[in-house]
Every structure is written in C-alpha cells, then in structure tokens.
Design an enzyme around this catalytic site. Structure first.
Site, PDB file in Angstrom:
ATOM      1  N   LYS A  14       0.817  -1.215   0.000  1.00  0.00           N
ATOM      2  CA  LYS A  14       0.000   0.000   0.000  1.00  0.00           C
ATOM      3  C   LYS A  14       0.849   1.263   0.000  1.00  0.00           C
ATOM      4  O   LYS A  14       0.525   2.229  -0.690  1.00  0.00           O
ATOM      5  CB  LYS A  14      -1.038   0.052   1.132  1.00  0.00           C
ATOM      6  CG  LYS A  14      -0.714  -0.688   2.372  1.00  0.00           C
ATOM      7  CD  LYS A  14      -1.841  -0.642   3.366  1.00  0.00           C
ATOM      8  CE  LYS A  14      -1.292  -0.471   4.778  1.00  0.00           C
ATOM      9  NZ  LYS A  14      -0.098  -1.286   5.083  1.00  0.00           N
ATOM     10  N   ARG A  90      -6.344   1.581  11.690  1.00  0.00           N
ATOM     11  CA  ARG A  90      -5.837   0.223  11.729  1.00  0.00           C
ATOM     12  C   ARG A  90      -6.675  -0.657  12.642  1.00  0.00           C
ATOM     13  O   ARG A  90      -6.359  -1.824  12.839  1.00  0.00           O
ATOM     14  CB  ARG A  90      -4.413   0.263  12.255  1.00  0.00           C
ATOM     15  CG  ARG A  90      -3.421  -0.547  11.423  1.00  0.00           C
ATOM     16  CD  ARG A  90      -2.101  -0.384  12.115  1.00  0.00           C
ATOM     17  NE  ARG A  90      -0.993  -1.023  11.502  1.00  0.00           N
ATOM     18  CZ  ARG A  90      -0.231  -0.478  10.554  1.00  0.00           C
ATOM     19  NH1 ARG A  90      -0.543   0.678  10.036  1.00  0.00           N
ATOM     20  NH2 ARG A  90       0.832  -1.126  10.136  1.00  0.00           N
ATOM     21  N   ARG A 125      12.618  -6.317   1.627  1.00  0.00           N
ATOM     22  CA  ARG A 125      12.284  -4.898   1.639  1.00  0.00           C
ATOM     23  C   ARG A 125      13.459  -4.038   2.109  1.00  0.00           C
ATOM     24  O   ARG A 125      14.148  -4.375   3.057  1.00  0.00           O
ATOM     25  CB  ARG A 125      11.083  -4.692   2.568  1.00  0.00           C
ATOM     26  CG  ARG A 125      10.609  -3.265   2.661  1.00  0.00           C
ATOM     27  CD  ARG A 125       9.135  -3.216   2.827  1.00  0.00           C
ATOM     28  NE  ARG A 125       8.738  -3.336   4.220  1.00  0.00           N
ATOM     29  CZ  ARG A 125       7.488  -3.144   4.622  1.00  0.00           C
ATOM     30  NH1 ARG A 125       6.538  -2.844   3.764  1.00  0.00           N
ATOM     31  NH2 ARG A 125       7.191  -3.258   5.886  1.00  0.00           N
ATOM     32  N   ARG A 158      14.234  -1.979   7.811  1.00  0.00           N
ATOM     33  CA  ARG A 158      13.525  -1.445   8.981  1.00  0.00           C
ATOM     34  C   ARG A 158      13.655  -2.396  10.167  1.00  0.00           C
ATOM     35  O   ARG A 158      13.614  -3.602   9.994  1.00  0.00           O
ATOM     36  CB  ARG A 158      12.051  -1.263   8.637  1.00  0.00           C
ATOM     37  CG  ARG A 158      11.678   0.183   8.425  1.00  0.00           C
ATOM     38  CD  ARG A 158      10.318   0.304   7.818  1.00  0.00           C
ATOM     39  NE  ARG A 158       9.299  -0.411   8.578  1.00  0.00           N
ATOM     40  CZ  ARG A 158       8.030  -0.504   8.208  1.00  0.00           C
ATOM     41  NH1 ARG A 158       7.632   0.081   7.088  1.00  0.00           N
ATOM     42  NH2 ARG A 158       7.161  -1.155   8.926  1.00  0.00           N
ATOM     43  N   ARG A 169       3.244  -8.939  13.408  1.00  0.00           N
ATOM     44  CA  ARG A 169       2.480  -7.880  12.726  1.00  0.00           C
ATOM     45  C   ARG A 169       1.339  -8.463  11.905  1.00  0.00           C
ATOM     46  O   ARG A 169       0.274  -7.872  11.802  1.00  0.00           O
ATOM     47  CB  ARG A 169       3.411  -7.032  11.854  1.00  0.00           C
ATOM     48  CG  ARG A 169       4.239  -6.049  12.702  1.00  0.00           C
ATOM     49  CD  ARG A 169       5.491  -5.585  12.002  1.00  0.00           C
ATOM     50  NE  ARG A 169       5.217  -4.862  10.786  1.00  0.00           N
ATOM     51  CZ  ARG A 169       6.080  -4.733   9.771  1.00  0.00           C
ATOM     52  NH1 ARG A 169       7.266  -5.305   9.840  1.00  0.00           N
ATOM     53  NH2 ARG A 169       5.759  -4.038   8.712  1.00  0.00           N
TER      54      ARG A 169
HETATM   55  P1  ADP Z   1       3.422  -1.879   7.817  1.00  0.00           P
HETATM   56  O1  ADP Z   1       2.188  -1.452   7.092  1.00  0.00           O
HETATM   57  O2  ADP Z   1       4.447  -2.468   6.909  1.00  0.00           O
HETATM   58  O3  ADP Z   1       3.155  -2.690   9.042  1.00  0.00           O
HETATM   59  P2  ADP Z   1       3.725   0.770   8.923  1.00  0.00           P
HETATM   60  O4  ADP Z   1       4.851   1.634   8.572  1.00  0.00           O
HETATM   61  O5  ADP Z   1       2.370   1.117   8.453  1.00  0.00           O
HETATM   62  O6  ADP Z   1       4.163  -0.653   8.402  1.00  0.00           O
HETATM   63  O7  ADP Z   1       3.639   0.587  10.510  1.00  0.00           O
HETATM   64  C1  ADP Z   1       4.761   0.279  11.304  1.00  0.00           C
HETATM   65  C2  ADP Z   1       4.365   0.236  12.781  1.00  0.00           C
HETATM   66  O8  ADP Z   1       3.882   1.521  13.200  1.00  0.00           O
HETATM   67  C3  ADP Z   1       3.229  -0.715  13.137  1.00  0.00           C
HETATM   68  O9  ADP Z   1       3.666  -2.044  13.327  1.00  0.00           O
HETATM   69  C4  ADP Z   1       2.683  -0.073  14.421  1.00  0.00           C
HETATM   70  O10 ADP Z   1       3.510  -0.345  15.525  1.00  0.00           O
HETATM   71  C5  ADP Z   1       2.798   1.399  14.128  1.00  0.00           C
HETATM   72  N1  ADP Z   1       1.562   1.959  13.522  1.00  0.00           N
HETATM   73  C6  ADP Z   1       1.441   2.497  12.269  1.00  0.00           C
HETATM   74  N2  ADP Z   1       0.184   2.938  12.066  1.00  0.00           N
HETATM   75  C7  ADP Z   1      -0.513   2.680  13.208  1.00  0.00           C
HETATM   76  C8  ADP Z   1      -1.859   2.878  13.631  1.00  0.00           C
HETATM   77  N3  ADP Z   1      -2.782   3.430  12.823  1.00  0.00           N
HETATM   78  N4  ADP Z   1      -2.208   2.493  14.877  1.00  0.00           N
HETATM   79  C9  ADP Z   1      -1.316   1.924  15.699  1.00  0.00           C
HETATM   80  N5  ADP Z   1      -0.043   1.686  15.377  1.00  0.00           N
HETATM   81  C10 ADP Z   1       0.373   2.056  14.147  1.00  0.00           C
END
Ligand code: ADP
Length: 210
Positions: A14, A90, A125, A158, A169
């Site tokens: 995404k 989320r 990645r 990362r 995750r």
């Molecule tokens: P990915 O989609 O690959 O998991 P992101 O960069 O979107 O990676 O998110 C990385 C981390 O940031 C998540 O595992 C979580 O800990 C935190 N995070 C991101 N967005 C949210 C959200 N909307 N609510 C809670 N935690 C979030």
C-alpha cells in the site's frame, strides 16, 4: 479535501502504491501513519518516545497517539487534495475516531495479497531512511545496490522487518485491522484490488477503483 483509505497487510504494497500515485499527481497526498511515527521516533518527540517500544515489537501504538498525528495532518490540509491515508485507521476504534472528525472518506481500497507472499516481500524490503522511498531487492531494486535512487542515501532494513516481528504484525493485522473490511463494506465504501500484480499494475488497478 477528501480521503481514500488504503487497507492491507504489512507488506501488501500500500505504501508503494500511494507513493507512486502521489508522485504522478500533485492533488494526491500520501500520508503514512508509519512514516509519521518513525519520524517522531527519530526526532525523539514525546509521542515518538512513547511509540518506540510498541513499534519495535510489532504491536499497535495507542489509538489516541496515532489519531492525534492524523488529526494534525487533516487540520493543516487545505484545498483540492485527496489524501491517500496509508496505515490509518488500523482498527475499528480508529475508524470511529476518523468518522467523528467529519473528514469525508471517498473510498476504502483493500490491497489483497496472500500471507505467503507477504513474508517473502518483507524479507527483501529496503527503505530509504531519508526520503522514505521503498524498494525490494528483487521486485523493485534501486539502480545502484543499497543506494536510494531519489536522494542517494544508504538504504536500510527497517527494525521491525525481521521475520519474528513480521509474524506478530500479521497476527495483529488479522485480529485488529481485517475487521475494517466488513466495517467499510457495510458503508458501501469498500473496493478490492489484487495486490500481487507488480508495482506498476497494482498502482494502475488502485487508481481505477479509488
Ligand atoms: P506496515 O504497514 O508495513 O506494518 P507501517 O509503517 O504502516 O508498516 O507501521 C509500522 C508500525 O507503526 C506498526 O507495526 C505499528 O507499531 C505502528 N503503527 C502504524 N500505524 C498505526 C496505527 N494506525 N495504529 C497503531 N499503530 C500504528
């Protein structure tokens, strides 16, 4: 201003789709909750200090913390723009917070990718710590290995992209985030695309349904 929400598992692509579309159209703005949070962690803001431990474990950070960051972005966004909201909401509680802001959601696009594909994608990645561009060693390699095409910085893996944390995750995704599919389907906002078509066709498919 209106909003298109990107739904999908970690590694579903995404972020890559949103970044690509935003770079082609100045009315589209990519807003990634993960990038906002990583920025706060890097700067050592109070929100970043609180978020860090959750992120390293692959857990969700508290709803109020991430919601406030998104509200700040919404408040400073004006004019004829469509926000591509990547990583927020989320869970259902966050979706309800977003609803209460009154910000208009145009559509919600689920980027569908099987879990087996995800694990391999995340293993390859690479990310630019400076400009946030995303790469994959096989599917989307930079021109020079280990170097960002856009800004020349050294690419990194990362911290939360290790296999153990990725597993956690994915569990969190299925438990917390997947219920949003039914939530937005009930509102008639949900669209789906096959996220396993390669970066270019994924982005085109997304654009045609958003
Ligand atoms: P990915 O989609 O690959 O998991 P992101 O960069 O979107 O990676 O998110 C990385 C981390 O940031 C998540 O595992 C979580 O800990 C935190 N995070 C991101 N967005 C949210 C959200 N909307 N609510 C809670 N935690 C979030």
């Amino acid at each position: 201003m209106d909003i298109v929400i990107l739904l999908g598992a970690p590694g579903s692509g995404k972020g890559t789709i949103a970044a690509r579309l935003a770079s082609e159209d100045s009315r589209l703005r990519h807003v990634s909750s993960g990038d906002l949070l990583r920025g706060a962690v890097a700067k050592g803001t109070p929100a970043g200090v609180e978020a860090k431990g959750y992120m390293e474990k692959g857990a969700l950070v508290p709803d109020a913390l991430v919601a406030q960051m998104i509200k700040d972005v919404l408040a400073e966004t004006e004019g004829d723009v469509t926000m591509l909201l990547d990583g927020f909401p989320r869970n259902v509680a966050q979706a309800e917070i977003l609803e209460r802001t009154g910000a208009p959601v145009r559509s919600v696009v689920l980027v569908d990718v099987p879990d087996e594909v995800i694990a391999e994608r995340i293993a390859g990645r690479r990310t630019c710590p400076q400009c946030k561009a995303g790469y994959h060693v096989k599917a989307l390699p930079p021109k020079v290995e280990g170097v960002c095409d856009k800004c020349g910085a050294a690419l990194v893996v990362r911290k939360d992209d290790n296999p153990e944390t990725v597993k956690d995750r994915l569990v969190v995704y299925h438990r917390e985030t997947e219920p949003l599919v039914a939530f937005y389907e009930a509102k008639g906002l949900l669209r789906r695309i096959d996220g396993d078509q390669g970066p270019e066709r994924n982005a085109a498919a997304f654009k045609s349904v958003m």
